[in-house]
Design an enzyme around this catalytic site. Structure first.
Site: not given
Ligand code: NAD
Length: 489
Positions: A174, A177, A227-228, A231-232, A249, A283, A384
């Protein structure tokens, strides 16, 4: 052609929902994409489960799995221009940056292809008994949910898909979006390379609607998320009731430490690149500049002069050096962090606004921004912002530099600049981060692990550990001459 890929078939969403994808550089409509719901997520999980439990992929010899990944690398190189264009339209990033990403993505598939094909991780254990054959073998984890962000859409996807397939897993992907296109294209390339139906599945849609089921469903064995932080945390909690394997990550607030004895030009140049690459939506961005007091004024003056000269523009503008932010909502978040920083006493040295150029009014642009005289307690220093915002703090000596650098809940990456090799070595050893650069910023190679400590997450991508992440370890004990033990006699 429909956009969801489930069990080897292209399909529309069960509920018929769609989403408009617009380019962040000017708001133009890129495409209308099928938007999955929970029923589609369940179908994709069922297809991946069936392909794992009954399909050929987990039992395909490692050498053959490796060869498939190498074929995918060739196809990615063949389609590099089309893929890069699609990535740029979704993200707004410069075409040239997307082209670099595509090279890295092909290199990632090539690395894991070779690593997988080389096999050789199983081992014979001396059980202390010649009548026993004891072996430790590595097996795929099972069905993996791979959830990725919008900033490096296909790159972050490749870091998961290549090792997951290499280890023999099946998956449901996934992507964000906001940036679905290159994930769709990857599914086509995997099919062209010969991946059996059901091993790769794709659902598109929002996190709460279609991502959440992928983290909760009992038929999923592992969740790998990039991701963020917020969310993590949610994903870790959602995976807990069924005790899934989880790899996270997450974000970073990465220090870039500059001592007074640096090569001035190189350090200034890299400090700009560290924070303003992809408009700060990285990131590992070096968003916290820590400069030794005695160098501070000269360093920041030069940095500000050069930040002011960065030309913003769309993906296909050859003169642009940085692009827009991903969305209106994200730009508002960045603006709020800058406003908070100023309210808390930071000094605005450049940027701090949207560009005045009317040609950029249709995109989500924000000027490269330098906030000086920052202190560790400010929210713009702690959180961040994920935008083109550099905070500058001063330090006196090595001890204070390390203390400031580590004063963060994150631990993804960091850099130290000095011509004193002993000092850079000491500081690198003391930084709590998954990656440390000495007299450099940002480079990585697929052979070396990537990941965070503290609240930047856990688990590793890339390198041998990136493949191990998608494997379980099993001990097989075979008694060659079983005899009664008569324990209870
Ligand atoms: P985000 O957490 O908003 O979304 C990431 C993904 O998670 C998307 O596909 C989103 O639809 C999905 N998601 C959101 N809520 C969810 C839920 N409840 N259950 C399952 N999936 C869900 O992050 P973003 O805004 O897309 O990306 C930016 C973030 O990603 C920044 O914090 C950045 O630091 C991080 N990032 C980290 C790395 C790394 O290697 N550590 C690399 C790239 C980006």
């Amino acid at each position: 052609m429909p956009d969801l890929f489930i069990g080897g078939e292209w399909t529309a969403a069960v509920d018929g929902n769609v989403r408009e994808i617009r380019c962040p550089a000017d708001g133009t409509l890129v495409a209308v994409i099928d938007e999955a719901g929970p029923k589609d997520a369940a179908a994709a999980i069922a297809a991946a489960r069936d392909a794992f439990d009954s399909g050929p992929w987990p039992h395909t010899p490692a050498a053959e799995r490796g060869r498939l990944l190498l074929r995918v690398a060739d196809l990615l190189e063949r389609d590099k221009d089309v893929l890069a264009r699609a990535e740029s339209l979704d993200t707004g990033k410069r075409q040239v940056e997307s082209e670099y990403d595509m090279d890295d993505i092909a290199a990632c598939f090539r690395y894991f292809g070779n690593l997988t094909a080389s096999g050789g991780t199983d081992r014979v254990v001396d059980a202390g008994n010649p009548q026993v054959d004891s072996r430790v073998v590595h097996e795929p984890v099972g069905v993996c949910s791979l959830i990725t962000p919008w900033n490096y859409p296909l790159l972050q996807t490749a870091w998961k898909v290549a090792p997951a397939l290499g280890a023999g897993n099946t998956f449901v992907l996934k992507p964000s979006e906001l940036t679905p296109h290159t994930a769709i294209m990857l599914m086509r390339l995997l099919t062209e390379a010969g991946l059996p139906a059901g091993a790769a599945n794709l659902v598109l849609g929002t996190g709460p609607v279609v991502g959440a089921p992928l983290t909760e469903d009992p038929h999923v064995d592992m969740v790998s998320f990039t991701g963020g932080l917020v969310t993590g945390r949610r994903i870790m909690a959602a995976a807990a009731p069924t005790v899934k394997k989880v790899a996270l990550e997450l974000g970073g607030k990465n220090p870039n430490i500059v001592f007074a004895d640096v090569d001035f030009d190189a350090a200034v140049d890299h400090a700009l690149m560290a924070v303003f690459l992809h408009s700060g939506q990285v990131c590992s961005a070096g968003a916290r500049l820590l400069v030794q007091n005695t160098l501070h004024d000269r360093f920041v003056d030069e940095l500000v002069t050069r930040a002011r000269a960065i030309r913003l523009g769309g993906p296909f503008d050859p003169d642009a050096r940085a692009g827009p932010l991903i969305s209106a909502e994200h730009r508002q978040k960045v603006e709020a962090y800058v406003a908070a920083g100023l309210a808390e006493g930071a000094v605005l040295r450049c940027g701090g606004t949207r560009p005045a150029d009317p040609a950029l009014a249709g995109g989500y642009y924000y000027l490269p921004t330098v906030l000086d005289e920052c202190t560790p307690g400010m929210s713009v220093v702690r959180d961040e912002s994920f935008g083109p915002v550099l905070t500058v703090e001063r330090f006196r000596d090595e001890e204070e530099a390390v203390a400031l650098a580590n004063d963060t809940m994150y631990g993804l990456a960091g850099a130290v600049w000095s011509q004193d090799a002993g000092r850079t070595h000491r500081v690198a050893a003391r930084l709590r981060a998954g990656t440390v650069w000495i007299n450099d910023f940002h480079p990585y190679v697929p052979q070396a692990e990537w990941g965070g400590v503290k609240q930047s997450g856990f688990g590793r991508e890339l390198g041998p550990a990136g493949l191990a992440e998608y494997r379980e370890t099993k001990h097989i004990w075979r008694n060659l001459e079983p005899k009664p033990q008569r324990w209870f006699e």
